[in-house]
Design a protein around this motif. Structure first.
Motif, PDB file in Angstrom:
ATOM      1  N   VAL A 142       0.840  -1.201   0.000  1.00 42.74           N
ATOM      2  CA  VAL A 142       0.000   0.000   0.000  1.00 42.74           C
ATOM      3  C   VAL A 142       0.876   1.252   0.000  1.00 42.74           C
ATOM      4  CG1 VAL A 142      -1.602   1.343   1.424  1.00 42.74           C
ATOM      5  CG2 VAL A 142      -2.058  -1.065   0.993  1.00 42.74           C
ATOM      6  N   SER A 143       1.963   1.228   0.750  1.00 39.92           N
ATOM      7  CA  SER A 143       2.868   2.380   0.798  1.00 39.92           C
ATOM      8  C   SER A 143       3.511   2.635  -0.563  1.00 39.92           C
ATOM      9  CB  SER A 143       3.964   2.158   1.842  1.00 39.92           C
ATOM     10  OG  SER A 143       3.405   2.027   3.118  1.00 39.92           O
ATOM     11  N   ILE A 144       3.969   1.581  -1.196  1.00 42.44           N
ATOM     12  CA  ILE A 144       4.582   1.721  -2.524  1.00 42.44           C
ATOM     13  C   ILE A 144       3.566   2.268  -3.520  1.00 42.44           C
ATOM     14  CG2 ILE A 144       5.559   0.437  -4.475  1.00 42.44           C
ATOM     15  CD1 ILE A 144       6.830  -1.446  -2.359  1.00 42.44           C
ATOM     16  N   THR A 145       2.353   1.720  -3.493  1.00 42.42           N
ATOM     17  CA  THR A 145       1.298   2.180  -4.396  1.00 42.42           C
ATOM     18  C   THR A 145       0.991   3.656  -4.151  1.00 42.42           C
ATOM     19  OG1 THR A 145       0.335  -0.026  -4.514  1.00 42.42           O
ATOM     20  CG2 THR A 145      -1.097   1.808  -5.098  1.00 42.42           C
ATOM     21  N   THR A 146       0.888   4.042  -2.888  1.00 40.59           N
ATOM     22  CA  THR A 146       0.572   5.428  -2.545  1.00 40.59           C
ATOM     23  C   THR A 146       1.654   6.376  -3.060  1.00 40.59           C
ATOM     24  OG1 THR A 146      -0.622   4.698  -0.575  1.00 40.59           O
ATOM     25  CG2 THR A 146       0.055   7.003  -0.634  1.00 40.59           C
ATOM     26  N   VAL A 147       2.909   6.009  -2.897  1.00 38.21           N
ATOM     27  CA  VAL A 147       4.011   6.865  -3.357  1.00 38.21           C
ATOM     28  C   VAL A 147       3.990   6.985  -4.885  1.00 38.21           C
ATOM     29  CG1 VAL A 147       6.539   7.014  -3.546  1.00 38.21           C
ATOM     30  CG2 VAL A 147       5.471   6.483  -1.348  1.00 38.21           C
ATOM     31  N   ILE A 148       3.767   5.886  -5.581  1.00 39.97           N
ATOM     32  CA  ILE A 148       3.716   5.931  -7.048  1.00 39.97           C
ATOM     33  C   ILE A 148       2.560   6.810  -7.512  1.00 39.97           C
ATOM     34  CG2 ILE A 148       3.244   4.561  -9.118  1.00 39.97           C
ATOM     35  CD1 ILE A 148       4.876   2.303  -7.818  1.00 39.97           C
ATOM     36  N   ILE A 149       1.410   6.654  -6.880  1.00 41.33           N
ATOM     37  CA  ILE A 149       0.249   7.473  -7.254  1.00 41.33           C
ATOM     38  C   ILE A 149       0.531   8.946  -6.971  1.00 41.33           C
ATOM     39  CG2 ILE A 149      -2.162   7.998  -6.673  1.00 41.33           C
ATOM     40  CD1 ILE A 149      -2.525   4.951  -6.231  1.00 41.33           C
ATOM     41  N   LEU A 150       1.126   9.239  -5.825  1.00 44.10           N
ATOM     42  CA  LEU A 150       1.441  10.632  -5.485  1.00 44.10           C
ATOM     43  C   LEU A 150       2.374  11.246  -6.525  1.00 44.10           C
ATOM     44  CD1 LEU A 150       1.329  13.073  -3.609  1.00 44.10           C
ATOM     45  CD2 LEU A 150       3.190  12.033  -2.294  1.00 44.10           C
ATOM     46  N   ILE A 151       3.430  10.528  -6.877  1.00 42.07           N
ATOM     47  CA  ILE A 151       4.371  11.030  -7.883  1.00 42.07           C
ATOM     48  C   ILE A 151       3.651  11.261  -9.209  1.00 42.07           C
ATOM     49  CG2 ILE A 151       6.402  10.444  -9.271  1.00 42.07           C
ATOM     50  CD1 ILE A 151       7.469   8.987  -6.705  1.00 42.07           C
ATOM     51  N   GLY A 152       2.829  10.289  -9.619  1.00 40.21           N
ATOM     52  CA  GLY A 152       2.091  10.422 -10.874  1.00 40.21           C
ATOM     53  C   GLY A 152       1.130  11.604 -10.861  1.00 40.21           C
ATOM     54  N   LEU A 153       0.413  11.791  -9.763  1.00 36.31           N
ATOM     55  CA  LEU A 153      -0.534  12.903  -9.676  1.00 36.31           C
ATOM     56  C   LEU A 153       0.182  14.247  -9.646  1.00 36.31           C
ATOM     57  CD1 LEU A 153      -3.202  11.488  -7.178  1.00 36.31           C
ATOM     58  CD2 LEU A 153      -3.308  11.586  -9.681  1.00 36.31           C
ATOM     59  N   LEU A 154       1.343  14.294  -9.002  1.00 36.76           N
ATOM     60  CA  LEU A 154       2.120  15.537  -9.003  1.00 36.76           C
ATOM     61  C   LEU A 154       2.622  15.857 -10.410  1.00 36.76           C
ATOM     62  CD1 LEU A 154       4.127  15.181  -5.671  1.00 36.76           C
ATOM     63  CD2 LEU A 154       2.227  16.749  -6.142  1.00 36.76           C
ATOM     64  N   ILE A 155       3.042  14.831 -11.150  1.00 34.68           N
ATOM     65  CA  ILE A 155       3.480  15.040 -12.538  1.00 34.68           C
ATOM     66  C   ILE A 155       2.317  15.537 -13.392  1.00 34.68           C
ATOM     67  CG2 ILE A 155       4.251  13.855 -14.642  1.00 34.68           C
ATOM     68  CD1 ILE A 155       5.994  12.069 -12.781  1.00 34.68           C
ATOM     69  N   LEU A 156       1.115  14.987 -13.139  1.00 34.61           N
ATOM     70  CA  LEU A 156      -0.081  15.401 -13.893  1.00 34.61           C
ATOM     71  C   LEU A 156      -0.661  16.725 -13.388  1.00 34.61           C
ATOM     72  CD1 LEU A 156      -1.889  11.942 -14.189  1.00 34.61           C
ATOM     73  CD2 LEU A 156      -0.722  13.197 -16.018  1.00 34.61           C
ATOM     74  N   ARG A 157      -0.070  17.273 -12.329  1.00 33.34           N
ATOM     75  CA  ARG A 157      -0.514  18.537 -11.732  1.00 33.34           C
ATOM     76  C   ARG A 157      -1.987  18.492 -11.305  1.00 33.34           C
ATOM     77  NH1 ARG A 157       3.737  22.134 -12.876  1.00 33.34           N
ATOM     78  NH2 ARG A 157       4.891  21.584 -14.744  1.00 33.34           N
ATOM     79  N   VAL A 158      -2.336  17.419 -10.617  1.00 31.78           N
ATOM     80  CA  VAL A 158      -3.690  17.248 -10.111  1.00 31.78           C
ATOM     81  C   VAL A 158      -3.807  17.955  -8.767  1.00 31.78           C
ATOM     82  CG1 VAL A 158      -5.355  15.532  -9.271  1.00 31.78           C
ATOM     83  CG2 VAL A 158      -4.006  15.066 -11.318  1.00 31.78           C
ATOM     84  N   ASP A 159      -4.894  18.701  -8.582  1.00 32.87           N
ATOM     85  CA  ASP A 159      -5.134  19.350  -7.290  1.00 32.87           C
ATOM     86  C   ASP A 159      -5.372  18.294  -6.221  1.00 32.87           C
ATOM     87  OD1 ASP A 159      -4.948  21.860  -8.461  1.00 32.87           O
ATOM     88  OD2 ASP A 159      -7.118  22.011  -8.816  1.00 32.87           O
ATOM     89  N   TYR A 160      -4.950  18.589  -5.005  1.00 29.01           N
ATOM     90  CA  TYR A 160      -5.126  17.698  -3.845  1.00 29.01           C
ATOM     91  C   TYR A 160      -4.475  16.327  -4.070  1.00 29.01           C
ATOM     92  CZ  TYR A 160      -8.690  21.271  -3.211  1.00 29.01           C
ATOM     93  OH  TYR A 160      -9.351  22.477  -3.129  1.00 29.01           O
ATOM     94  N   ALA A 161      -3.327  16.332  -4.684  1.00 32.48           N
ATOM     95  CA  ALA A 161      -2.637  15.082  -5.036  1.00 32.48           C
ATOM     96  C   ALA A 161      -2.334  14.237  -3.802  1.00 32.48           C
ATOM     97  CB  ALA A 161      -1.355  15.383  -5.801  1.00 32.48           C
ATOM     98  N   ILE A 162      -1.913  14.870  -2.716  1.00 36.90           N
ATOM     99  CA  ILE A 162      -1.566  14.105  -1.506  1.00 36.90           C
ATOM    100  C   ILE A 162      -2.805  13.409  -0.943  1.00 36.90           C
ATOM    101  CG2 ILE A 162      -0.726  14.286   0.869  1.00 36.90           C
ATOM    102  CD1 ILE A 162       1.083  16.578  -0.088  1.00 36.90           C
ATOM    103  N   THR A 163      -3.898  14.133  -0.844  1.00 32.89           N
ATOM    104  CA  THR A 163      -5.136  13.556  -0.307  1.00 32.89           C
ATOM    105  C   THR A 163      -5.639  12.422  -1.191  1.00 32.89           C
ATOM    106  OG1 THR A 163      -5.710  15.714   0.610  1.00 32.89           O
ATOM    107  CG2 THR A 163      -7.482  14.079   0.446  1.00 32.89           C
ATOM    108  N   ILE A 164      -5.634  12.640  -2.488  1.00 31.61           N
ATOM    109  CA  ILE A 164      -6.111  11.610  -3.420  1.00 31.61           C
ATOM    110  C   ILE A 164      -5.210  10.379  -3.352  1.00 31.61           C
ATOM    111  CG2 ILE A 164      -6.480  11.045  -5.852  1.00 31.61           C
ATOM    112  CD1 ILE A 164      -7.279  14.033  -6.245  1.00 31.61           C
ATOM    113  N   ALA A 165      -3.902  10.585  -3.268  1.00 33.42           N
ATOM    114  CA  ALA A 165      -2.964   9.455  -3.188  1.00 33.42           C
ATOM    115  C   ALA A 165      -3.190   8.660  -1.906  1.00 33.42           C
ATOM    116  CB  ALA A 165      -1.523   9.946  -3.264  1.00 33.42           C
ATOM    117  N   LEU A 166      -3.388   9.346  -0.783  1.00 35.07           N
ATOM    118  CA  LEU A 166      -3.637   8.651   0.489  1.00 35.07           C
ATOM    119  C   LEU A 166      -4.943   7.866   0.456  1.00 35.07           C
ATOM    120  CD1 LEU A 166      -2.435  11.356   3.049  1.00 35.07           C
ATOM    121  CD2 LEU A 166      -1.328   9.176   2.510  1.00 35.07           C
ATOM    122  N   VAL A 167      -5.996   8.469  -0.054  1.00 39.14           N
ATOM    123  CA  VAL A 167      -7.293   7.774  -0.129  1.00 39.14           C
ATOM    124  C   VAL A 167      -7.193   6.574  -1.066  1.00 39.14           C
ATOM    125  CG1 VAL A 167      -9.687   7.993  -0.930  1.00 39.14           C
ATOM    126  CG2 VAL A 167      -8.675   9.790   0.487  1.00 39.14           C
TER     127      VAL A 167
END
Length: 177
Positions: free
Chosen positions: A36-61
């Motif tokens: 879950v931690s690895i998945t969350t980090v990958i999603i966070l990095i991907g969302l930050l690259i895509l410039r998605v708002d609330y990337a940290i919250t979305i990655a954690l959820v």
């Protein structure tokens, strides 16, 4: 009180079985937390690259949702990708689609290895247990299959099957290695 009537070999085997099962349970929890931690980090990095708002919250959820077997991150990504495509944001939909595929591939590659090393099982045996469990009793089999494999391996390591066979054959004493 009840162990007073058990032979020493049965006490030793019982302790080994209990210790191995406890180790496997904590290993399973640790493996899931790692995945879950690895998945969350990958999603966070991907969302930050895509410039998605609330990337940290979305990655954690999404990481928390990843705990759900079989659905996992798809429960978040699939509707989101469809929404973005319908809303005309094709570049964002494609970016989310690529991120989702990366997460799926990472999970498929890493899950058997991390799960098997944390629980102490062979990766191939773990995959077979997952498959057989799912095919025989469905969704619940994804949990029951590996649990049965852990119990079987634990009983084998504690020499319970050998002791039972020796008892059936009628030998008076069990050889302890």
């Amino acid at each position: 009180m009840g162990t007073r009537f058990l032979p020493n070999r049965a006490k030793t085997s019982s302790k080994t079985v209990f210790d191995d099962l406890k180790k496997a349970l904590f290993g399973f929890v640790r493996a899931q937390a790692t995945l879950v931690s690895i998945t969350t980090v990958i999603i966070l990095i991907g969302l930050l690259i895509l410039r998605v708002d609330y990337a940290i919250t979305i990655a954690l959820v999404t990481g928390i949702v990843d705990i759900i077997p079989y659905l996992g991150t798809g429960a978040v990504f699939v509707p989101w990708i469809i929404y973005e495509a319908i809303a005309g944001e094709m570049s964002k939909a494609i970016g989310l689609g690529v991120l989702y595929v990366v997460v799926l591939v990472q999970r498929q590659i890493m899950e058997p290895k991390i799960l098997s090393s944390s629980i102490g099982l062979d990766p191939l045996a773990t995959l077979i247990a997952l498959f057989v469990g799912f095919k025989t009793i469905g969704f619940l089999g994804l949990i029951v299959g590996p649990v049965i494999l852990v119990i079987f391996n634990t009983l084998q390591r504690a020499n319970v099957f050998r002791d039972i066979w020796t008892f059936i054959k009628g030998k008076d004493e069990v050889i302890i290695k």
